[in-house]
Design an enzyme around this catalytic site. Structure first.
Site: not given
Length: 369
Positions: A183, A187, A209-210, A253
């Site tokens: 922040h 971005s 959107k999230d 894994e």
């Protein structure tokens, strides 16, 4: 809520928020599981059986936690891949370094969690990884301290459990710092351009959107946890430990298989360990290697884009190699895959710079004509 974001962010920018939600699910389910787990070499298997068979919805918590680990690392790899492809490390180097730190912590927590069921693969996997400590000066003494003695025992399991319980909270704190650093600078975006004048508020454009991303992510997690709960689990993980017999193939894994393949590609212990850490930490060099680039995104560089997709395909290839017995052609394949992984990762910034030089020099000649 008023955080200004570029107006052209695509679905690949949803991975960060999905990781936050997945981390919350892992912490909550892990706390619930810890209430019924016993970190004792003689009782760990029985406590796992109790969780799966007798504890109220213990089977659901266990399946969700196990599937959540796979989902968490899948999102991490997509998140890192997006950062490399769109050149986020160029604009936000400090965010990138904090992200690499988070990845290392997540790998540690993931491996410690793999040990807790205390099955055959847990014991021998822990044996292989902890013995790497002897490569370093004073490593034998550190190994003895970590094990609580000369061999892996209940004391080792207690240490593993405590670290696995506490480190996720460190990851949570680091994740908050990661977002705060983001922040500060804002971005990046798919085109890698300066979008200072073309921003939109985070809410409602990206909150909505999230939310859509969360729905699909939770649906995938539910399908993985309740329909295919053991799709990534090795059958040996459910067998009682036999300290007298080493399994033919010791493997972690799926999300660690690429690193394990690189570790085994060199017969020398120290050499394999050095290459493995180089493969993991090599992405931390990208901001330094790409700091002179004029364009940020690989959308502008077909050469870098080709290397990126070779890198991704080779990552999957290393995953296959890591699950095989280290013998015959698989050893050579691991060595080739290791070279390709390191070469592509370190060549991507150079390829972008070379393409830029050709592009801008050609443009300059065209202007003169």
């Amino acid at each position: 809520m008023k955080y200004p974001c570029p107006s052209n962010l695509n679905i690949w920018w949803n991975m960060g928020s999905m990781l936050f939600v997945t981390l919350a699910i892992q912490i909550l389910s892990g706390i619930m599981l810890s209430m019924n787990y016993t970190a004792d070499g003689n009782l760990a298997t029985e406590s796992m059986s109790y969780i799966l068979r007798d504890a109220n919805y213990g089977w659901a918590l266990r399946s969700t936690h196990m599937a959540g680990a796979s989902l968490f690392f899948a999102l991490i790899y997509i998140h890192v891949g997006r950062g490399v492809y769109y050149g986020s490390y160029m604009k936000l180097p400090h965010v990138w370094y904090s992200g690499v730190t988070l990845y290392l912590l997540s790998m540690g927590v993931g491996f410690l969690g793999y040990v807790l069921p205390w099955g055959v693969m847990s014991y021998w996997g822990l044996t292989v990884i902890t013995n790497m400590m002897t490569v370093f000066p004073g490593g034998a003494r550190a190994l003895e301290w970590f094990q609580g003695g000369f061999t892996i025992s209940t004391f080792t399991l207690k240490r593993v459990f405590v670290l696995h319980f506490l480190l996720p909270f460190v990851i949570l704190g680091m994740s908050v710092a990661h977002v705060l650093l983001l922040h500060n600078n804002g971005s990046s975006n798919p085109l890698g351009l300066d979008t200072t004048e073309l921003v939109v508020p985070f809410h409602p454009y990206y909150t909505s959107k999230d939310l859509v991303g969360f729905v699909f992510m939770l649906a995938g997690l539910a399908a993985l946890a309740f329909t295919f709960p053991k799709i990534t689990a090795d059958p040996l993980q459910w067998q009682t430990i036999n300290k007298m017999k080493t399994p033919a193939v010791i493997k972690p894994e799926w999300y660690f298989l690429y690193a394990y393949a690189i570790l085994r590609s060199v017969p020398h212990k120290a050499g394999g360990l050095a290459l493995m850490f180089a493969a993991i930490l090599g992405i931390a060099l990208l901001p330094t290697l790409g700091k002179y680039a004029k364009t940020q995104s690989m959308v502008m560089s077909p050469l870098g884009e080709a290397l990126f997709f070779i890198w991704v395909a080779n990552f999957m290839f290393l995953g296959i190699i890591g699950s095989q017995e280290p013998a015959g052609a698989w050893i050579l394949a691991g060595q080739v895959g290791t070279f390709v992984h390191l070469f592509c990762m370190l060549s991507i910034p150079a390829a972008n710079a070379k393409w830029e030089k050709m592009l801008f020099n050609g443009y300059g000649r065209w202007i003169q004509i």
